[in-house]
Design a protein around this motif. Structure first.
Motif, PDB file in Angstrom:
ATOM      1  N   ALA A 101      -8.684   0.595   3.884  1.00 30.82           N
ATOM      2  CA  ALA A 101      -7.553   0.165   4.838  1.00 30.82           C
ATOM      3  C   ALA A 101      -6.476   1.125   4.304  1.00 30.82           C
ATOM      4  O   ALA A 101      -5.775   0.911   3.345  1.00 30.82           O
ATOM      5  CB  ALA A 101      -7.088  -1.209   4.486  1.00 30.82           C
ATOM      6  N   GLY A 102      -5.922   2.066   5.354  1.00 32.86           N
ATOM      7  CA  GLY A 102      -5.197   3.087   4.787  1.00 32.86           C
ATOM      8  C   GLY A 102      -3.868   2.928   4.859  1.00 32.86           C
ATOM      9  O   GLY A 102      -2.809   3.465   3.979  1.00 32.86           O
ATOM     10  N   GLN A 103      -3.325   2.068   5.855  1.00 34.10           N
ATOM     11  CA  GLN A 103      -1.995   1.631   6.066  1.00 34.10           C
ATOM     12  C   GLN A 103      -1.599   0.454   6.417  1.00 34.10           C
ATOM     13  O   GLN A 103      -2.535  -0.519   6.671  1.00 34.10           O
ATOM     14  CB  GLN A 103      -1.404   2.663   7.121  1.00 34.10           C
ATOM     15  N   GLY A 104      -0.297   0.001   6.487  1.00 35.29           N
ATOM     16  CA  GLY A 104       0.106  -1.421   6.937  1.00 35.29           C
ATOM     17  C   GLY A 104       1.534  -1.299   7.102  1.00 35.29           C
ATOM     18  O   GLY A 104       2.090  -0.406   6.864  1.00 35.29           O
ATOM     19  N   ALA A 105       2.057  -2.403   7.583  1.00 31.44           N
ATOM     20  CA  ALA A 105       3.535  -2.690   7.995  1.00 31.44           C
ATOM     21  C   ALA A 105       3.682  -4.208   7.732  1.00 31.44           C
ATOM     22  O   ALA A 105       2.820  -5.044   7.909  1.00 31.44           O
ATOM     23  CB  ALA A 105       3.676  -2.137   9.265  1.00 31.44           C
ATOM     24  N   VAL A 106       4.957  -4.665   7.236  1.00 31.26           N
ATOM     25  CA  VAL A 106       5.299  -6.047   7.206  1.00 31.26           C
ATOM     26  C   VAL A 106       6.830  -6.006   7.838  1.00 31.26           C
ATOM     27  O   VAL A 106       7.572  -5.179   7.447  1.00 31.26           O
ATOM     28  CB  VAL A 106       5.308  -6.263   5.860  1.00 31.26           C
ATOM     29  N   VAL A 107       7.065  -7.223   8.535  1.00 31.34           N
ATOM     30  CA  VAL A 107       8.257  -7.373   8.948  1.00 31.34           C
ATOM     31  C   VAL A 107       8.678  -8.765   8.412  1.00 31.34           C
ATOM     32  O   VAL A 107       7.622  -9.802   8.823  1.00 31.34           O
ATOM     33  CB  VAL A 107       8.381  -7.246  10.472  1.00 31.34           C
ATOM     34  N   SER A 108      10.011  -9.220   8.031  1.00 31.28           N
ATOM     35  CA  SER A 108      10.362 -10.308   7.693  1.00 31.28           C
ATOM     36  C   SER A 108      11.632 -10.598   8.263  1.00 31.28           C
ATOM     37  O   SER A 108      12.391  -9.862   8.303  1.00 31.28           O
ATOM     38  CB  SER A 108      10.462 -10.739   6.332  1.00 31.28           C
ATOM     39  N   MET A 109      11.818 -11.837   8.924  1.00 31.21           N
ATOM     40  CA  MET A 109      12.961 -12.116   9.583  1.00 31.21           C
ATOM     41  C   MET A 109      13.513 -13.588   9.564  1.00 31.21           C
ATOM     42  O   MET A 109      12.509 -14.425   9.436  1.00 31.21           O
ATOM     43  CB  MET A 109      13.142 -11.521  11.048  1.00 31.21           C
TER      44      MET A 109
END
Length: 667
Positions: free
Chosen positions: A331-339
């Protein structure tokens, strides 16, 4: 006769006759002529280069690219776009050590010359001659200011002559203190920073008014080579140069030896750099700024919604996961969003690290959401009159030639919608989209904030149309916001340098998108997924709801969920669409979600989810919940569906399996 002979003898003896005086007179005459012509030539040269001097008034107006400064919720600086110029600081407001340090290394006779220092030029020429290299410049501070304000750095005769002319003009127009103040507020100090105040903020995290002797000497030392003497990147070289400046201040009589030694022991390396993890957020927010006020024409400050502590936690959690478990699972990449539930973005991470990969996967990438799209299918069903306790049959199904399968090729027979959602049963999702219509599901998703194009095919029930993580997380926020609009936003307020408010985010509730009874039913489903469904790995130990998702061949793995205080979405995958090795939404994404949520809400009292009392979602009979065993949950087992939700009969215990990787078998 005798008298005449004696005079001739005397002339012959003294050599002072007319013939002897003529060469001296001729020499004086030619020296005078050459001097006059030299002055004429110099005047002609000055006149020639003075006719196209730059527009002094325009240059003094400080025309430059506007600076956009982004600040976090706590007021700390996240990033600066454009060249950074600090606020103008009056000379009297600066610590005396700063101008003295600058004069010690740049122009010790600053208060004794009239713009050009002949003695300084001679001294520099002698030092350079002895070193057989250019190791010292002869330009005064006034000359340097003239060059900085009006001229290019080109090493030409024209530029040098114009520099001398402008230096004299500056001396005649301004006082010495005003010239020094102008110089300190305009000088370049590396890293896109102009002026001592901006430099003090960048390198030491403080105003120039608060600089210590050591810090003043370090800034003065950087004037020689701002990039090579940057204290962040070259701390040893910066310290060595600072010691040289301190010694020069002693030689100039500005400080004592003892004071210089004490200052040198301070050994500051420069303030910690502004974290680049916030750049994913500010790059995205910069586009929002232009959308609100257009291209900035003056310096502005953007006050944002970002929580720097949560941003650091989120970036570290994602980066560490990718570097360890992610590497083993390809798993080479990722992203996270918190609001927050109303859409205020508190953290936004678009990759493993901005310095290595500035591409923002949270806002720019479009990926298949898989089963994290199912809430829109179930919302359309709920709005069509169904409830979490509505029963449907899990069995092979074909819709318009499309035949989805469950992961384990087994079917559970009659199940409630609650169980079908929590177990991510594909056949039920296909039946629901066939009942309400794919166009209805598309409209539901767009209403909640999904902006990408969605294909109204029955397979949409398993999330085959691509979406962005930001918009998907914002759509889930509608459920946490009691059914109201929760468009993600990061810009709270924009102010000009004079304090004028150019934009402020409206402080009012979003419009109603989902009726409250339907929100309660959707919360029931989403809560069940975490308590005893595929999302148990995300359980944060407090009331929460969410959904896992894994696309075809494990190319994308998701977990999106919410508590009463925070909505967070997580995506893992590879930029080239390469399959991961066994990564599902119930695994690493759920673990990241749990860790980020726990860190964000540490010390925050638990709250029930919107429209719910603090109790767990109903589970199939005989199924043990984490709440019952004391390892999480939010209370004792009780009935969830209130009077608005109808009956609450239970279904039998299903056999739980891992999430599917395949298009027709996704969960």
């Amino acid at each position: 006769m005798a008298r005449r002979r004696r005079k001739q003898e005397d002339r012959a003896t003294t050599g002072s006759g007319p013939h002897k005086r003529r060469p001296l007179l001729r020499l004086a005459k030619w020296a005078f002529v050459l001097g006059v012509w030299g002055l004429v030539a110099l005047a002609a040269l000055v006149a020639y280069y003075a006719h196209d001097l730059p527009d002094v008034e325009r240059a003094m107006a400080e025309t430059r690219e506007p600076t956009v400064t982004f600040r976090a919720r706590d007021g700390s600086v996240l990033a600066t776009y454009g060249n950074a110029y600090g606020g103008r600081v009056e000379l009297d407001a600066l610590p005396p050590s700063l101008p003295r340090a600058v004069m010690a290394v740049e122009d010790r006779r600053f208060y004794d010359h009239h713009g050009v220092d002949p003695l300084g030029l001679l001294r520099a020429s002698w030092v350079n001659l002895r070193a057989w290299d250019v190791v010292q410049g002869g330009s005064t501070i006034t000359q340097q200011l003239a060059k900085n304000l009006f001229l290019s750095p080109a090493q030409t005769l024209k530029r040098k002559v114009q520099e001398l002319i402008l230096a004299v003009w500056l001396e005649r127009t301004f006082s010495k203190d005003e010239i020094l103040e102008l110089y300190l507020n305009r000088v370049y100090l590396g890293a896109g920073v102009y002026g001592v105040d901006a430099a003090a903020q960048r390198y030491f995290g403080k105003s120039a008014r608060e600089l210590t002797l050591y810090e003043s000497a370090m800034l003065a030392g950087m004037l020689k080579a701002p990039s090579d003497l940057n204290p962040r990147h070259h701390p040893d070289a910066a310290h060595a140069r600072t010691e040289t400046v301190l010694n020069d201040m002693v030689a100039a009589g500005f400080i004592s030896d003892a004071r210089a030694e004490r200052a040198a022991r301070e050994r500051r390396r420069g303030h910690a750099a502004v974290s680049t993890s916030g750049r994913y957020f500010t790059d995205w927010a910069m586009k929002r700024v232009r959308g609100r006020i257009g291209t900035p024409r003056r310096d502005i400050t953007v006050h944002t919604t970002l929580d720097p502590d949560l941003q650091r936690v989120t970036q570290r959690t994602l980066s560490d996961t990718l570097a360890e478990e992610g590497r083993a699972a390809d798993a080479g990449q990722g992203a996270v969003v918190s609001m927050t539930p109303d859409g205020a973005v508190r953290a936004l991470v678009g990759g493993s690290g901005y310095a290595e990969t500035p591409y923002n996967r949270a806002t720019q990438a479009r990926r298949q959401p898989a089963s994290t799209f199912k809430p829109f299918v179930y919302l359309a069903a709920v709005e069509d009159g169904m409830t979490p306790d509505t029963r449907m049959v899990d069995e092979p199904v074909t819709v318009n030639g499309w035949s989805p399968e469950n992961y384990d090729d087994t079917y559970r027979g009659e199940v409630t919608l609650r169980e079908a959602f929590a177990r991510s049963i594909n056949s039920v999702a296909a039946k629901l989209i066939a009942r309400v219509g794919a166009e209805t599901v598309v409209r539901a998703a767009h209403r909640l904030g999904i902006t990408s194009e969605l294909q109204p095919h029955p397979s949409l029930a398993l999330g085959t149309s691509e979406v962005s993580l930001l918009h998907l997380t914002g759509a889930y926020a509608v459920f946490a916001n009691r059914g109201r609009d929760a468009q993600p936003y990061g810009v709270q307020r924009i102010t000009a340098d004079d304090g004028e408010v150019l934009y402020e985010h409206p402080d009012r509730p979003g419009s109603r998108l989902v009726a409250e009874p339907h929100v309660r039913r959707m919360t029931d489903l989403l809560r069940a997924d975490i308590v005893w469904g595929t999302g148990t790995g995300a359980d944060p130990g407090r009331p929460a709801g969410g959904k896992t998702g894994t696309s075809q061949n494990a190319r994308d793995a998701w977990f999106v969920g919410f508590t009463a205080e925070l909505v967070t979405g997580v995506w893992l995958g590879n930029d080239d669409g390469r399959p991961m090795d066994g990564v599902t939404g119930s695994g690493l994404p759920a673990a990241i979600w749990r860790q980020v949520t726990r860190q964000a809400l540490r010390g925050v009292p638990e709250k029930p989810l919107p429209g719910r009392t603090p109790r767990v979602a109903d589970k199939p009979e005989g199924e043990s919940t984490r709440a019952e065993t004391g390892s999480g949950g939010d209370g004792v087992i009780s009935r969830i569906i209130d009077s608005l939700d109808g009956g609450s009969s239970r279904a039998r215990t299903p056999q739980e399996g891992p999430e599917s990787h395949e298009l027709n078998r996704g969960r």
